[in-house]
Design an enzyme around this catalytic site. Structure first.
Site, mmCIF file in Angstrom:
data_model
loop_
_atom_site.group_PDB
_atom_site.id
_atom_site.type_symbol
_atom_site.label_atom_id
_atom_site.label_comp_id
_atom_site.label_asym_id
_atom_site.label_seq_id
_atom_site.Cartn_x
_atom_site.Cartn_y
_atom_site.Cartn_z
ATOM 1 N N HIS A 185 14.270 4.412 -23.590
ATOM 2 C CA HIS A 185 13.557 4.368 -24.862
ATOM 3 C C HIS A 185 12.410 3.381 -24.831
ATOM 4 O O HIS A 185 11.429 3.529 -25.562
ATOM 5 C CB HIS A 185 14.517 4.080 -26.005
ATOM 6 C CG HIS A 185 15.336 5.277 -26.331
ATOM 7 N ND1 HIS A 185 16.575 5.485 -25.814
ATOM 8 C CD2 HIS A 185 15.033 6.382 -27.059
ATOM 9 C CE1 HIS A 185 17.025 6.653 -26.219
ATOM 10 N NE2 HIS A 185 16.117 7.226 -26.972
ATOM 11 N N GLU A 188 21.029 18.459 -27.739
ATOM 12 C CA GLU A 188 20.802 17.561 -26.604
ATOM 13 C C GLU A 188 22.069 17.333 -25.781
ATOM 14 O O GLU A 188 22.110 16.457 -24.925
ATOM 15 C CB GLU A 188 20.220 16.223 -27.073
ATOM 16 C CG GLU A 188 20.982 15.530 -28.181
ATOM 17 C CD GLU A 188 20.291 14.261 -28.688
ATOM 18 O OE1 GLU A 188 19.399 13.727 -28.017
ATOM 19 O OE2 GLU A 188 20.668 13.799 -29.783
ATOM 20 N N ASP A 219 17.994 13.642 -23.397
ATOM 21 C CA ASP A 219 19.448 13.576 -23.241
ATOM 22 C C ASP A 219 20.007 14.857 -22.648
ATOM 23 O O ASP A 219 20.968 14.822 -21.882
ATOM 24 C CB ASP A 219 20.114 13.278 -24.597
ATOM 25 C CG ASP A 219 20.104 11.795 -24.902
ATOM 26 O OD1 ASP A 219 20.383 11.007 -23.979
ATOM 27 O OD2 ASP A 219 19.803 11.416 -26.040
ATOM 28 N N CYS A 245 11.655 18.204 -28.955
ATOM 29 C CA CYS A 245 11.110 16.891 -29.285
ATOM 30 C C CYS A 245 11.349 15.880 -28.163
ATOM 31 O O CYS A 245 10.974 14.721 -28.274
ATOM 32 C CB CYS A 245 11.673 16.376 -30.602
ATOM 33 S SG CYS A 245 13.441 16.087 -30.557
HETATM 34 C C1 PEP Z 1 16.045 13.316 -26.554
HETATM 35 O O1 PEP Z 1 17.179 12.966 -26.188
HETATM 36 O O2 PEP Z 1 15.348 14.134 -25.945
HETATM 37 C C2 PEP Z 1 15.439 12.727 -27.767
HETATM 38 C C3 PEP Z 1 14.317 13.197 -28.271
HETATM 39 O O3 PEP Z 1 16.055 11.673 -28.326
HETATM 40 P P1 PEP Z 1 16.072 10.203 -27.722
HETATM 41 O O4 PEP Z 1 15.085 10.145 -26.585
HETATM 42 O O5 PEP Z 1 15.715 9.281 -28.824
HETATM 43 O O6 PEP Z 1 17.475 10.046 -27.257
HETATM 44 MG MG MG Z 2 18.492 11.888 -27.522
#
Ligand code: PEP
Ligand code: MG
Length: 544
Positions: free
Chosen positions: A188, A427, A451, A498
Site C-alpha cells: 500500500h 479480490e 489481492d 480497481c
Molecule cells: C486490491 O486488492 O486490488 C485493492 C484495490 O485493494 P487494496 O490494494 O487496498 O487491498
Molecule cells: Mg485489496
C-alpha cells in the site's frame, strides 16, 4: 557522483536533497554520558515543550473538528503530568543511568502494555495514547519536530521502510520522491506513491552519508544519483521538463470520452485515499471515484475518527464530485494497514488474518459509525458503498443488514439520504467462484486485482523477494477476471477493476474485449489510460 540502484514503483524524475528519516526506535540509546539530574532536566524541558505543542494542537482541533475530537490532546497533556508516569521515567534514568529519550520511550511502551491488558475499556483505549505522547517527548529530545518527517524544504525522503500510515501523514508538498531499503512494489505504500504521483524506489542500499546531499531519483532507470555531475543533472532536468510537457499534452484529452476507434465506451474513474486527493481527481478529469480507500482516514488519525469527522470528509468528496459516482469502500484495515489504537494482535499470517469485513462484522460499533457517515453523505451526491475481502454470500447479507439498520435509524431521526448502489470487492478466489450467487446480492463488482493476484497465486504481496513471482498477467488471474465479468453481467451487475492492473496499458485491450465496464486507477493514470483506449480498434485482430 555515486549511483545506487533499486526497483522503481513510479516512472518519473525527482531532483532535490536527500533526507534520511529515522524511526524513533532506532535512535534511542540507553546509556547517558550526563548525570541523572541533567537527564531528568532534559526530560522536564521536553515535557514542557510537548505540552505547549499539545495545547496548540488542542486549539487547532477544537476549531477544525470540535471539542469531542480535540479532547484527545488534553488527555495527552494530562498523561505528561501523571505522577506514576513521571516516577517511572525518573526511575529508569536514575537506576539505569539511561538517557531521557530511552526512559520516556520505555515507559511509554511499559504503560501501554499494562493499559492494554486492563479490563476497563477506557484504559485499554489509552494504551496507544501513552505510547504516542511518549514518542512526542522522544522526538523533541532527539530534535525531530512532531509529525513532520520532512523538515521545511522539499526533499527526497530516504528510509529503511515506510508504513502506509507514515506515508499518508506526510506533507505531500514537501515530498519530491522517496527511497526505501525495504518494501514491496505491491504494498500500500507503493500504491500511495502512485496516487500521489511521486517517483519512488525500493530496495535501495543507502548509508548515513547520504543525508542532505543533492540527488536525482531516476524512476525510469531504477536508480538514484548522489551528487550528480553537472552534465547528468542538466540531462535529467531536461527529461523532467519533457515529462511535464507530455503531461501537459495529455491535458488536451480532458473532457474527451473514453471511447475506442470503433465506438466502445468504458468508464475511467480514479482511486483515492483521502478527501485531500479529490483535487487530483478533477485535475485529471476522472469520470468518478471508483475506489475511496476509507481506511486511510483511520491511518491518519490518532484515535477512532468519529462519525461526524468521517461524514465531513465524505461529504466534501461527494460535493466536490458534483453528481459523479463516488464508491466508498468500507474499512479495509489489518494486514499491512495498521492503526495502533485498534490494538490488533500480531498474527502469523496477517494477509489471511483479521482484517477488512472480518473486523467490521465483529466490531459493529466501528462499522455502523462508518456506514452512517457514508449514508449521510449520500444526500449530497452520487454515493456507492462497497465491502472488501468478501468470501461468502453470508457476509454480504450480514453487511447489508447492518447497513439497513443504519438507514432505518437515520430515517427515524429525519436525516436525508440518497439512493446508494451496493457492491463488493472481488479480490478472493472464493468471491470469484461464488460470483453468480454474489451478483444476486449487489449492484456491482469491483475487481481488486492486487489481492486477487496475491490469493490466487499464493504470493504475499508484501514480500519483496517474491516481486518477480507476483505476476498479475498470470492466466489464472486473467481467467478469474473474465469469469467475474461474465457472472456479473449474467445478473445485471456492472463490473470494474480497481486494482493496479486496471492501469496496465498492455491489458487495456484485453479488458475491453472481456467487457469490463469500468477501470479505476490512480489519478495520474487516468489520461494515459484514456489515450490508450482512444487508440484501440476492437474490430481489428487482438494485438499479440
Ligand atoms: C486490491 O486488492 O486490488 C485493492 C484495490 O485493494 P487494496 O490494494 O487496498 O487491498
Ligand atoms: Mg485489496
Amino acid at each position: 557522483m555515486q549511483v545506487a540502484t533499486g526497483k522503481s514503483i513510479l516512472n518519473g524524475i525527482a531532483i532535490g536533497p536527500l533526507h534520511i528519516y529515522h524511526k524513533t526506535e532506532s535512535t534511542t540509546s540507553v546509556s547517558s554520558t550526563l548525570s541523572p539530574a541533567e537527564e531528568w532536566q532534559r526530560f522536564e524541558n521536553a515535557c514542557e515543550k510537548a505540552k505547549e505543542q499539545l495545547a496548540g494542537l488542542y486549539e487547532k482541533a477544537l476549531e477544525e473538528v470540535g471539542e469531542e475530537n480535540a479532547a484527545i490532546f488534553e488527555i495527552h497533556q494530562m498523561m505528561l503530568e501523571d505522577e506514576d508516569y513521571l516516577d517511572a521515567v525518573k526511575g529508569i534514568i536514575e537506576t539505569q543511568g539511561a538517557t531521557a529519550e530511552y526512559a520516556a520511550y520505555t515507559t511509554g511502551d511499559n504503560f501501554s502494555a499494562a493499559f492494554a491488558a486492563m479490563d476497563d475499556a477506557y484504559m485499554k483505549a489509552r494504551a496507544t495514547d501513552v505510547k504516542d505522547v511518549s514518542r512526542r517527548v522522544v522526538n523533541i529530545l532527539t530534535g525531530k519536530t512532531d509529525g513532520n518527517l520532512l523538515g521545511d524544504k522539499p526533499v527526497i525522503l530516504v528510509a529503511d521502510d515506510l508504513t502506509p500510515s507514515e506515508t499518508v501523514q506526510m506533507d505531500k508538498s514537501k515530498l519530491l520522491g522517496f527511497i526505501t531499503r525495504h518494501g514491496s512494489a505491491n504494498s500500500h505504500t507503493a500504491i500511495l506513491a502512485r496516487t500521489m504521483n511521486i517517483p519512488a524506489l525500493i530496495g535501495v542500499d543507502f548509508d548515513e552519508s547520504w543525508d542532505g546531499r543533492m540527488a536525482v531519483l531516476d524512476g525510469y532507470n531504477h536508480c538514484v544519483y548522489i551528487d550528480p555531475a553537472a552534465e547528468l543533472l542538466s540531462t535529467m532536468e531536461n527529461k523532467r521538463t519533457e515529462d511535464l510537457k507530455q503531461e501537459a499534452l495529455l491535458q488536451g484529452l480532458k473532457k474527451k470520452p473514453n471511447i475506442t476507434l470503433d465506438g466502445k465506451e468504458i468508464n475511467v474513474y480514479a482511486n483515492i485515499g483521502s478527501a485531500a486527493d479529490v483535487g487530483l481527481v478533477l485535475q485529471n478529469d476522472a469520470g468518478g471515484i471508483g475506489l475511496f480507500r476509507s481506511e486511510f482516514i483511520y491511518l491518519e488519525s490518532e484515535d477512532y475518527p468519529s462519525e461526524d469527522q468521517q461524514f465531513a470528509s465524505y461529504k466534501r468528496v461527494v460535493e466536490t464530485m458534483a453528481g459523479k459516482k463516488v464508491v466508498f469502500r468500507t474499512l479495509d484495515i489489518g494486514a499491512d494497514k495498521q492503526a495502533a489504537y485498534f490494538n490488533l494482535d500480531k498474527e502469523e499470517n496477517p494477509a489471511l488474518g483479521y482484517r477488512a469485513i472480518r473486523i467490521c462484522l465483529t466490531r459493529k460499533d466501528i462499522f455502523k459509525q462508518q456506514l452512517r457517515a457514508m449514508l449521510r453523505a449520500s444526500a449530497f451526491g452520487n454515493v456507492s458503498i462497497m465491502f472488501p475481502m468478501v468470501i461468502s454470500v453470508r457476509e454480504v447479507r450480514d453487511a447489508k443488514e447492518i447497513l439497513e439498520e443504519c438507514r432505518a435509524e437515520l430515517r427515524e431521526s429525519g436525516v436525508a439520504m440518497g439512493e446508494v448502489e451496493i457492491g463488493i470487492m472481488v479480490e478472493t478466489p472464493a468471491a470469484v467462484m461464488m460470483a453468480d450467487e454474489l451478483a444476486e446480492e449487489v449492484d456491482f463488482f469491483s475487481l481488486g486485482t492486487n489481492d486477487l493476484t496475491q490469493y490466487t497465486l499464493a504470493i504475499d504481496r508484501q514480500n519483496p523477494k517474491l516481486d518477480a513471482f507476483y505476476d498479475s498477467h498470470h492466466p489464472a488471474v486473467l481467467r478469474m477476471i473474465r469469469h467475474t465479468v461474465e457472472a456479473g453481467h449474467r445478473h445485471n451487475c456492472w463490473v470494474g477493476i480497481c486494482g493496479e492492473l486496471g492501469a496496465d496499458l498492455t491489458l487495456t485491450e484485453t479488458f475491453l474485449r472481456m467487457g469490463v465496464d469500468e477501470l479505476s486507477v490512480s489519478p495520474a493514470a487516468v489520461l494515459p489510460l484514456r489515450k490508450r483506449i482512444r487508440s484501440l480498434d476492437l474490430t481489428k485482430e487482438a494485438e499479440a
